[in-house]
Design a protein around this motif. Sequence first.
Motif, PDB file in Angstrom:
ATOM      1  N   PRO A 169       0.823  -1.226   0.000  1.00  0.00           N
ATOM      2  CA  PRO A 169       0.000   0.000   0.000  1.00  0.00           C
ATOM      3  C   PRO A 169       0.846   1.261   0.000  1.00  0.00           C
ATOM      4  CG  PRO A 169      -0.870  -1.598   1.558  1.00  0.00           C
ATOM      5  CD  PRO A 169       0.450  -2.140   1.090  1.00  0.00           C
ATOM      6  N   GLY A 170       1.976   1.236   0.706  1.00  0.00           N
ATOM      7  CA  GLY A 170       2.847   2.404   0.738  1.00  0.00           C
ATOM      8  C   GLY A 170       3.429   2.728  -0.619  1.00  0.00           C
ATOM      9  N   PHE A 171       3.832   1.698  -1.369  1.00  0.00           N
ATOM     10  CA  PHE A 171       4.382   1.925  -2.707  1.00  0.00           C
ATOM     11  C   PHE A 171       3.315   2.508  -3.623  1.00  0.00           C
ATOM     12  CE2 PHE A 171       5.025   0.504  -7.086  1.00  0.00           C
ATOM     13  CZ  PHE A 171       6.296   1.009  -7.347  1.00  0.00           C
ATOM     14  N   VAL A 172       2.104   1.958  -3.571  1.00  0.00           N
ATOM     15  CA  VAL A 172       1.019   2.441  -4.434  1.00  0.00           C
ATOM     16  C   VAL A 172       0.668   3.885  -4.091  1.00  0.00           C
ATOM     17  CG1 VAL A 172      -1.394   2.099  -5.084  1.00  0.00           C
ATOM     18  CG2 VAL A 172       0.103   0.127  -4.780  1.00  0.00           C
ATOM     19  N   ALA A 173       0.652   4.199  -2.807  1.00  0.00           N
ATOM     20  CA  ALA A 173       0.308   5.564  -2.391  1.00  0.00           C
ATOM     21  C   ALA A 173       1.324   6.578  -2.867  1.00  0.00           C
ATOM     22  CB  ALA A 173       0.186   5.622  -0.862  1.00  0.00           C
ATOM     23  N   GLY A 174       2.550   6.150  -3.061  1.00  0.00           N
ATOM     24  CA  GLY A 174       3.596   7.071  -3.484  1.00  0.00           C
ATOM     25  C   GLY A 174       3.727   7.230  -4.979  1.00  0.00           C
ATOM     26  N   LEU A 175       2.936   6.515  -5.765  1.00  0.00           N
ATOM     27  CA  LEU A 175       3.020   6.647  -7.222  1.00  0.00           C
ATOM     28  C   LEU A 175       2.431   7.989  -7.662  1.00  0.00           C
ATOM     29  CD1 LEU A 175       1.948   3.043  -8.357  1.00  0.00           C
ATOM     30  CD2 LEU A 175       4.244   4.045  -8.427  1.00  0.00           C
ATOM     31  N   PRO A 176       3.127   8.705  -8.561  1.00  0.00           N
ATOM     32  CA  PRO A 176       2.637  10.020  -9.009  1.00  0.00           C
ATOM     33  C   PRO A 176       1.240   9.977  -9.611  1.00  0.00           C
ATOM     34  CG  PRO A 176       4.921   9.683  -9.684  1.00  0.00           C
ATOM     35  CD  PRO A 176       4.433   8.365  -9.153  1.00  0.00           C
ATOM     36  N   GLY A 177       0.956   8.958 -10.365  1.00  0.00           N
ATOM     37  CA  GLY A 177      -0.354   8.880 -11.007  1.00  0.00           C
ATOM     38  C   GLY A 177      -1.350   8.051 -10.236  1.00  0.00           C
TER      39      GLY A 177
END
Length: 296
Positions: A169-177
Amino acid sequence: MVSLDRFETFKTVVEAGSLTAAAERLGQTRAVVSFTLKRLEAELGVTLLTRNTRRLALTEAGERFYGRCLGMLEQARLAIEEARSEHTQLRGTLRITTTVEYALAKVVPALELFRRTHPELKVHLSTSSTHADLISERFDVAIRLGQVSDSNHRATQLATFKIFAVASPGFVAGLPGGEPRTFAALQQVQSLVHRRLGDLGLTHVESGEQFFFRPAAEQSRIVADNSSVLRGFALAGQGVAILPDWLVREDLESGRLCRLLNDYRFAEQGIYALYPDTRHLPLKVRVFIDFMKDHA
């Protein structure tokens, strides 16, 4: 090397007491028995029997050889029975190779029950990220996942499994788009790549549109040859990994990982049992393969 058949003929002649009686027991003619006996004596360079019109008698060398013959024929019989038992009885050793993660997730729990059912069969389980050579490394069966390309062995499909694109979830939340929701968007996200992962079929659930997805190793931050390692990287927020459902099910249920592209389905992958292409398949291999069809 002297043929064991000649040993058997000599033993039968001694026990029958005559060439004629021995021929009847062996289902051969008297001439064949006599010829075999002469060949044996010629090969050994000694006279084993003295013959006259009434009876046969063992020479001193023949008596010693007869005693040795009994032992050799018994050992040969036991060796033949032992070799055949590998193919007709669940004894001996079953040598299996597969990946570490699949062994831990599926094979080890299955073997617990399999061993209780067949207690006389020993099991050697080898785990590796590389594909072992079944012939040179003397494995009876290999369990492999994905697509089978080795045509030198026979293969039996045990089951299929689903694969998912997952990330923390942390990686997904940090995606620009934000979370990638299309095939094109997924291709732009840094991926965690399995070194042996080939082209993957991807189908949009509603439209039925199909794509081929292949994470490029040269464009990825991390490449590994082990799904458990890729799972570890995904949990650490290092990127998107495409992993088997049986490996990440608990992570998805607990929320440690989230599944991406819910509107798409990757083509199901196969679980195969590979075994050498021999004329006689040992019973232990056949029974294990049938067992794993219910536990793969």
